[in-house]
Design a protein around this motif. Structure first.
Motif, short mmCIF file in Angstrom:
data_model
loop_
_atom_site.label_atom_id
_atom_site.label_comp_id
_atom_site.label_asym_id
_atom_site.label_seq_id
_atom_site.Cartn_x
_atom_site.Cartn_y
_atom_site.Cartn_z
N TYR A 185 36.88 33.62 38.53
CA TYR A 185 38.05 34.41 38.16
C TYR A 185 37.80 35.90 38.38
O TYR A 185 38.63 36.61 38.95
CB TYR A 185 38.38 34.13 36.69
CG TYR A 185 39.54 34.92 36.14
CD1 TYR A 185 40.84 34.64 36.51
CD2 TYR A 185 39.33 35.95 35.21
CE1 TYR A 185 41.91 35.36 36.00
CE2 TYR A 185 40.38 36.67 34.68
CZ TYR A 185 41.68 36.37 35.08
OH TYR A 185 42.73 37.09 34.56
N LYS A 186 36.65 36.39 37.95
CA LYS A 186 36.32 37.80 38.12
C LYS A 186 36.20 38.15 39.60
O LYS A 186 36.64 39.22 40.03
CB LYS A 186 35.00 38.13 37.41
CG LYS A 186 35.11 38.14 35.89
CD LYS A 186 33.76 38.36 35.24
CE LYS A 186 33.16 39.70 35.58
NZ LYS A 186 31.86 39.93 34.88
N ALA A 187 35.63 37.26 40.39
CA ALA A 187 35.41 37.54 41.80
C ALA A 187 36.71 37.64 42.59
O ALA A 187 36.88 38.57 43.40
CB ALA A 187 34.51 36.46 42.41
N ILE A 188 37.63 36.72 42.37
CA ILE A 188 38.85 36.70 43.18
C ILE A 188 39.78 37.87 42.82
O ILE A 188 40.61 38.29 43.63
CB ILE A 188 39.60 35.36 43.05
CG1 ILE A 188 40.57 35.17 44.23
CG2 ILE A 188 40.31 35.23 41.70
CD1 ILE A 188 41.15 33.78 44.33
N ARG A 189 39.63 38.40 41.62
CA ARG A 189 40.48 39.51 41.19
C ARG A 189 39.98 40.87 41.67
O ARG A 189 40.64 41.88 41.44
CB ARG A 189 40.58 39.51 39.65
CG ARG A 189 41.50 38.42 39.12
CD ARG A 189 41.38 38.25 37.62
NE ARG A 189 41.52 39.50 36.89
CZ ARG A 189 42.67 40.05 36.51
NH1 ARG A 189 43.81 39.43 36.83
NH2 ARG A 189 42.71 41.16 35.84
N ARG A 190 38.88 40.89 42.38
CA ARG A 190 38.32 42.16 42.85
C ARG A 190 39.18 42.80 43.94
O ARG A 190 39.20 44.01 44.10
CB ARG A 190 36.91 41.94 43.39
CG ARG A 190 35.88 41.64 42.31
CD ARG A 190 34.51 41.42 42.92
NE ARG A 190 34.03 42.61 43.63
CZ ARG A 190 32.98 42.63 44.43
NH1 ARG A 190 32.30 41.51 44.65
NH2 ARG A 190 32.61 43.73 45.02
N SER A 191 39.90 41.98 44.71
CA SER A 191 40.73 42.51 45.79
C SER A 191 41.88 41.56 46.07
O SER A 191 41.68 40.34 46.11
CB SER A 191 39.90 42.70 47.06
OG SER A 191 40.74 42.95 48.18
N PRO A 192 43.09 42.10 46.31
CA PRO A 192 44.23 41.23 46.64
C PRO A 192 44.09 40.57 48.01
O PRO A 192 44.85 39.66 48.34
CB PRO A 192 45.43 42.19 46.62
CG PRO A 192 44.84 43.54 46.86
CD PRO A 192 43.50 43.51 46.22
N LYS A 193 43.11 40.99 48.80
CA LYS A 193 42.88 40.41 50.11
C LYS A 193 42.00 39.15 50.05
O LYS A 193 41.84 38.45 51.05
CB LYS A 193 42.24 41.44 51.05
CG LYS A 193 43.22 42.45 51.62
CD LYS A 193 44.25 41.76 52.50
CE LYS A 193 45.23 42.73 53.11
NZ LYS A 193 46.25 42.02 53.93
#
Length: 321
Positions: free
Chosen positions: A102-110
């Motif tokens: 969850y934390k990783a995917i929220r780092r960038s909208p790309k």
């Protein structure tokens, strides 16, 4: 309250593994998480037997077997969270698994998808899968498979996430059409990652998200008739749908070489007939499903070129081991 993350578990005859998977999810440190089990007409009542004992888990049941792709797509559509984790039923998860993804995917909208670090359940010191690469010969492979798991410590870009343990942006997943159900099983996750790249998204691996994977729980051994047939079938169809004509011509000799080598490999395994039959089926799929071909009028040429460069990169990685 709306969940932050939905976990979708496709299940087919998972009596040996499913409950342990659910127990490990019950110990997650990730708040606001829902769990959905999609049972694909199992013959062992593996999901039915657990439905009453796990009231917090949502169970969806297929009347007929529709394949891994349909189970995943139905689960994602039913999910209430903006981020969805696809998880194999033959896994158990470290307590921080969901939170790390969850934390990783929220780092960038790309970032379209983030892949967990899957290690062997039988030997946790060995890496099973942490994301896939794709060569110009059309071979998808897991770069770190069977190597020491401790070597994978940093987040890395990958070609595509393995659908056995990865998180996705639900809105993008649905906008891309989800997993292509024509595949039924095999190559469907590489195909989805490919289509995301053509739209400018990236896929990453997350070593902090650890999953223990038994492997081949639904289809049997590492090499069998079903896998040989569907690997040939889907490989051919997958390459046709995701490459424009000029790219197919550019890579044509290498793709042919890839199919030739795989044919010899499966013949030696005693599965040559099944693999070649699968290739023939894949050719027929290109005529039956012309609507599935990516519309390259809507894909920036720079994205296709980026993918081509990646194919060279992953080819070198494959050769170098």
């Amino acid at each position: 309250m709306k969940p932050r993350v939905s976990v979708v578990i496709p299940n087919y005859n998972g009596a040996e593994y499913l409950e342990n998977c659910l127990l490990s999810l019950g110990q997650q440190t990730m708040p606001g998480m829902e769990i959905i089990v999609v049972d694909d007409a199992s013959e062992d009542d593996s999901a039915k037997a657990l439905e009453e004992r796990y009231p917090a888990v949502r169970f969806l049941f297929h009347e007929t077997n529709g394949g891994f792709c349909k189970s995943c797509n139905d689960g994602v559509k039913a999910a209430k969270a903006p981020y969805v984790i696809l998880l194999n039923n033959d896994t158990t998860c470290h307590k921080d698994f969901a939170k790390a993804l969850y934390k990783a995917i929220r780092r960038s909208p790309k970032i379209f998808s983030a892949q967990a670090k899957m290690v062997s359940m039988q030997n946790p010191e060995v890496l099973d899968d942490a994301g896939d690469g794709l060569t110009i010969m059309g071979w998808a492979f897991a770069p770190g498979k069977d190597k020491p798991a401790e070597r994978l410590r940093k987040k890395k870009h990958i070609f595509s996430a393995c659908g056995g343990a990865a998180i996705y942006r639900k809105d993008v997943y649905l906008a891309l059409g989800g997993l292509d159900e024509v595949h039924f099983a095999y190559f469907e996750d590489v195909d989805l990652g490919y289509r995301a790249k053509l739209q400018g998204y990236v896929n990453i691996s997350v070593p902090a998200a650890v999953v223990y994977h038994a492997g081949s729980a639904s289809s049997g051994s590492r090499y069998n008739a079903f896998k040989a047939r569907y690997s040939g079938r889907n490989n051919f169809y997958f390459l046709w749908k995701n490459m424009p004509l000029w790219q197919l011509l550019l890579n044509g000799q290498w793709i042919f070489l890839g199919f030739f080598i795989k044919s010899i490999f499966y013949i030696k395994k005693g599965l040559g007939k099944e693999y070649l039959a699968g290739l023939w089926e894949g050719m027929k799929l290109t005529k039956e499903h012309r609507d599935k071909k990516v519309d390259f009028h809507k894909v920036p040429i720079r994205n296709v070129l980026k993918v081509q460069v990646e194919l060279y990169y992953w080819t070198i990685r494959r050769i170098c081991g």
